[in-house]
Enzyme design. Structure first.
Site, PDB file in Angstrom:
ATOM      1  N   CYS A 102       0.812  -1.426  -0.289  1.00 58.91           N
ATOM      2  CA  CYS A 102       0.034  -0.192  -0.184  1.00 58.91           C
ATOM      3  C   CYS A 102       0.817   1.374   0.031  1.00 58.91           C
ATOM      4  CB  CYS A 102      -1.039  -0.018   1.386  1.00 58.91           C
ATOM      5  SG  CYS A 102      -2.023  -1.459   1.282  1.00 58.91           S
ATOM      6  N   HIS A 106      -3.448   6.780   2.852  1.00 59.74           N
ATOM      7  CA  HIS A 106      -3.938   5.650   2.166  1.00 59.74           C
ATOM      8  C   HIS A 106      -5.032   5.298   2.584  1.00 59.74           C
ATOM      9  CE1 HIS A 106      -4.012   1.327   1.236  1.00 59.74           C
ATOM     10  NE2 HIS A 106      -3.852   1.104   2.234  1.00 59.74           N
ATOM     11  N   ASN A 117      -9.857  -0.459   0.103  1.00 58.52           N
ATOM     12  CA  ASN A 117      -8.588  -0.438  -0.090  1.00 58.52           C
ATOM     13  C   ASN A 117      -7.794  -0.914  -1.119  1.00 58.52           C
ATOM     14  OD1 ASN A 117      -5.831  -0.520   0.403  1.00 58.52           O
ATOM     15  ND2 ASN A 117      -5.971  -1.725   2.442  1.00 58.52           N
TER      16      ASN A 117
HETATM   17  N1  ACO Z   1     -18.297  -9.014   9.780  1.00 59.19           N
HETATM   18  C1  ACO Z   1     -18.912  -9.312  11.148  1.00 59.19           C
HETATM   19  N2  ACO Z   1     -17.852  -9.650  12.071  1.00 59.19           N
HETATM   20  C2  ACO Z   1     -16.479  -9.727  11.826  1.00 59.19           C
HETATM   21  C3  ACO Z   1     -16.058  -9.454  10.574  1.00 59.19           C
HETATM   22  C4  ACO Z   1     -16.922  -9.087   9.549  1.00 59.19           C
HETATM   23  N3  ACO Z   1     -16.621  -8.929   8.145  1.00 59.19           N
HETATM   24  N4  ACO Z   1     -14.925  -9.426  10.450  1.00 59.19           N
HETATM   25  C5  ACO Z   1     -14.447  -9.893  11.834  1.00 59.19           C
HETATM   26  N5  ACO Z   1     -15.674  -9.975  12.592  1.00 59.19           N
HETATM   27  C6  ACO Z   1     -15.447 -10.041  14.034  1.00 59.19           C
HETATM   28  C7  ACO Z   1     -14.564 -10.803  14.578  1.00 59.19           C
HETATM   29  O1  ACO Z   1     -14.443 -12.313  14.316  1.00 59.19           O
HETATM   30  C8  ACO Z   1     -14.696 -10.470  15.962  1.00 59.19           C
HETATM   31  O2  ACO Z   1     -15.537 -11.456  16.721  1.00 59.19           O
HETATM   32  P1  ACO Z   1     -15.396 -12.040  18.206  1.00 59.19           P
HETATM   33  O3  ACO Z   1     -15.238 -10.810  19.135  1.00 59.19           O
HETATM   34  O4  ACO Z   1     -16.477 -12.945  18.390  1.00 59.19           O
HETATM   35  O5  ACO Z   1     -14.092 -12.362  17.918  1.00 59.19           O
HETATM   36  C9  ACO Z   1     -15.292  -9.105  16.079  1.00 59.19           C
HETATM   37  O6  ACO Z   1     -15.776  -9.013  14.658  1.00 59.19           O
HETATM   38  C10 ACO Z   1     -14.429  -7.932  16.272  1.00 59.19           C
HETATM   39  O7  ACO Z   1     -13.487  -7.937  15.519  1.00 59.19           O
HETATM   40  P2  ACO Z   1     -12.122  -7.405  15.501  1.00 59.19           P
HETATM   41  O8  ACO Z   1     -10.685  -7.980  14.561  1.00 59.19           O
HETATM   42  O9  ACO Z   1     -11.764  -6.540  16.838  1.00 59.19           O
HETATM   43  O10 ACO Z   1     -12.509  -5.908  14.692  1.00 59.19           O
HETATM   44  P3  ACO Z   1     -11.938  -4.489  14.655  1.00 59.19           P
HETATM   45  O11 ACO Z   1     -12.669  -3.568  15.365  1.00 59.19           O
HETATM   46  O12 ACO Z   1     -10.284  -4.699  14.867  1.00 59.19           O
HETATM   47  O13 ACO Z   1     -11.833  -4.355  12.866  1.00 59.19           O
HETATM   48  C11 ACO Z   1     -10.544  -4.508  11.000  1.00 59.19           C
HETATM   49  C12 ACO Z   1     -11.369  -5.189  12.252  1.00 59.19           C
HETATM   50  C13 ACO Z   1     -11.655  -3.665  10.354  1.00 59.19           C
HETATM   51  C14 ACO Z   1      -9.609  -5.574  10.162  1.00 59.19           C
HETATM   52  C15 ACO Z   1      -9.498  -3.436  11.538  1.00 59.19           C
HETATM   53  O14 ACO Z   1      -8.818  -4.157  12.615  1.00 59.19           O
HETATM   54  C16 ACO Z   1      -8.648  -2.899  10.674  1.00 59.19           C
HETATM   55  O15 ACO Z   1      -9.054  -2.180   9.828  1.00 59.19           O
HETATM   56  N6  ACO Z   1      -7.246  -3.132  10.533  1.00 59.19           N
HETATM   57  C17 ACO Z   1      -6.439  -2.497   9.728  1.00 59.19           C
HETATM   58  C18 ACO Z   1      -6.437  -3.495   8.488  1.00 59.19           C
HETATM   59  C19 ACO Z   1      -5.599  -2.782   7.454  1.00 59.19           C
HETATM   60  O16 ACO Z   1      -5.739  -1.460   7.288  1.00 59.19           O
HETATM   61  N7  ACO Z   1      -4.970  -3.454   6.352  1.00 59.19           N
HETATM   62  C20 ACO Z   1      -4.450  -2.844   5.046  1.00 59.19           C
HETATM   63  C21 ACO Z   1      -3.035  -2.480   5.488  1.00 59.19           C
HETATM   64  S1  ACO Z   1      -2.454  -2.006   3.867  1.00 59.19           S
HETATM   65  C22 ACO Z   1      -1.970  -3.190   2.850  1.00 59.19           C
HETATM   66  O17 ACO Z   1      -0.666  -3.316   2.647  1.00 59.19           O
HETATM   67  C23 ACO Z   1      -2.961  -3.921   1.922  1.00 59.19           C
END
Ligand code: ACO
Length: 337
Positions: free
Chosen positions: A118, A259, A289
């Site tokens: 990214c 980004h 993204n």
């Molecule tokens: N729908 C419903 N529930 C979900 C989903 C979904 N799509 N995905 C995860 N959950 C659940 C999880 O299983 C978890 O359930 P549990 O509490 O029973 O275990 C709950 O939702 C909370 O999950 P978290 O991982 O704590 O959710 P969080 O608030 O951290 O959000 C997310 C997750 C959106 C992925 C966030 O952590 C994030 O944006 N991280 C950064 C990701 C990113 O930017 N990546 C790109 C980097 S750039 C590159 O190089 C490509």
């Protein structure tokens, strides 16, 4: 004039996104998720998905054609092509070489890919700028092009809701006008955190086999929570470092183009920098993204909407797999004004 003192600016920018929109409602029929969960956790409503035969080189070629048209330049005017992608059409040759042929660029120019996920567009912008300052190139084409839909596990709800496809292209040009265009940058990487966001098979360490396919090892895997935490820290630090390097205060920056990974990451960065969200234009809600394509897609939209104007200070900041990061401060320059 010493070519190292030349200003390098973005002469024109063009983008392309596939027609096909994949909404959160459609995704909720594919995995256990909901529009509400995706929107509240990421800010994404829909993303674009490339069709078969619509590869990064195809999307990149359309974005570049638009940039060339806006610049009033022809394919033969390009002296160097750099493509940032983490989803190349094929392992080799480079997507840049495929794009060179598709665009009909001159056959003798250097063309290469940059792999910085990214952060790729920010990396490529800096490499292009520095190569221009060598004096050997008049017009450098920098493209970020991605087909994340090809590496996403469509059964993994923790990642498949986040990513999309698209491309953006910028043409760099040199000018004798002082203190315009790219003013400064910072780039960085930390390979000790490589496994936070990676794909373990398909390279020479683990070539494609029946087992790697069966185990889903060709898909992107991510530790979302940890990536989130590091993204906020490193993006805020990169902004502060590039501002200090250029002797510019955050109040002087008209637009921050981060980004487009997650609106909550952007809000946290804005908060750390003490800058209002109104100075962070975003299109994450409609594209998700798109990795190396995300900054040019957001930059082009902010420019096309009339937000970014001649003379504005614009700060681009990225974070991605690697881990990699980077920030570029530029003064937007419209040479006809
Ligand atoms: N729908 C419903 N529930 C979900 C989903 C979904 N799509 N995905 C995860 N959950 C659940 C999880 O299983 C978890 O359930 P549990 O509490 O029973 O275990 C709950 O939702 C909370 O999950 P978290 O991982 O704590 O959710 P969080 O608030 O951290 O959000 C997310 C997750 C959106 C992925 C966030 O952590 C994030 O944006 N991280 C950064 C990701 C990113 O930017 N990546 C790109 C980097 S750039 C590159 O190089 C490509």
């Amino acid at each position: 004039m010493n070519s190292a003192e030349l200003s390098v600016f973005i002469r024109a920018i063009g983008v392309h996104a596939p027609e096909r929109k994949l909404t959160n409602a459609e995704l909720s029929l594919m995995v256990e998720t909901s529009d509400d969960w995706i929107k509240s956790r990421s800010g994404i409503s829909e993303r674009r998905i490339a069709g078969p035969g619509e590869n990064p080189s195809d999307m990149g070629a359309k974005a570049a054609a638009k940039a060339l048209e806006r610049a009033g330049l022809k394919a033969e005017d390009i002296d160097l092509l750099i493509v940032a992608t983490m989803t190349p059409d094929v392992p080799f040759p480079s997507t840049a070489c495929l794009l060179q042929a598709k665009l009909g660029l001159r056959r003798d120019i250097p063309c290469f890919d940059i792999s910085a996920a990214c952060s790729g567009f920010v990396y490529a912008l800096q490499v292009g700028t520095d190569m221009m300052r060598s004096g050997a190139y008049r017009h450098v084409l920098v493209i970020g092009a991605e087909k994340l839909s090809s590496v996403v596990d469509w059964q993994d709800r923790t990642t498949c809701v986040l990513f999309g496809d698209g491309a953006g292209a910028a043409i760099l040009e040199a000018t004798n006008v002082k203190r315009v265009g790219i003013l400064g940058n910072v780039l960085g990487a930390d390979g000790t955190n490589a496994e936070l966001l990676h794909c373990v098979a398909g390279g020479s360490a683990s070539p494609a086999s029946a087992e790697t396919l069966r185990d889903g090892k060709h898909f992107l895997r991510m530790n979302g929570k940890e990536v989130f935490r590091l993204a906020v820290r490193v993006m805020a630090e990169s902004c502060e470092r590039v501002l200090a390097k250029c002797g510019v205060d955050s109040d002087q920056v008209a637009w921050f183009i981060p980004h487009q990974a997650n609106i909550r990451i952007v809000e946290a960065v804005a908060n750390q920098l003490n800058v209002g969200m109104e100075r962070f234009p975003f299109n994450l809600d409609r594209y998700g993204n798109t990795s190396a394509a995300s900054i040019p897609l957001a930059l082009e939209e902010a420019w096309r909407d009339g937000k970014i104007k001649h003379g504005d200070l614009v700060l681009l900041v990225a974070f991605g797999a690697g881990l990699t990061w980077g920030a570029t401060l530029l003064r937007w320059h419209e040479p006809t004004l």
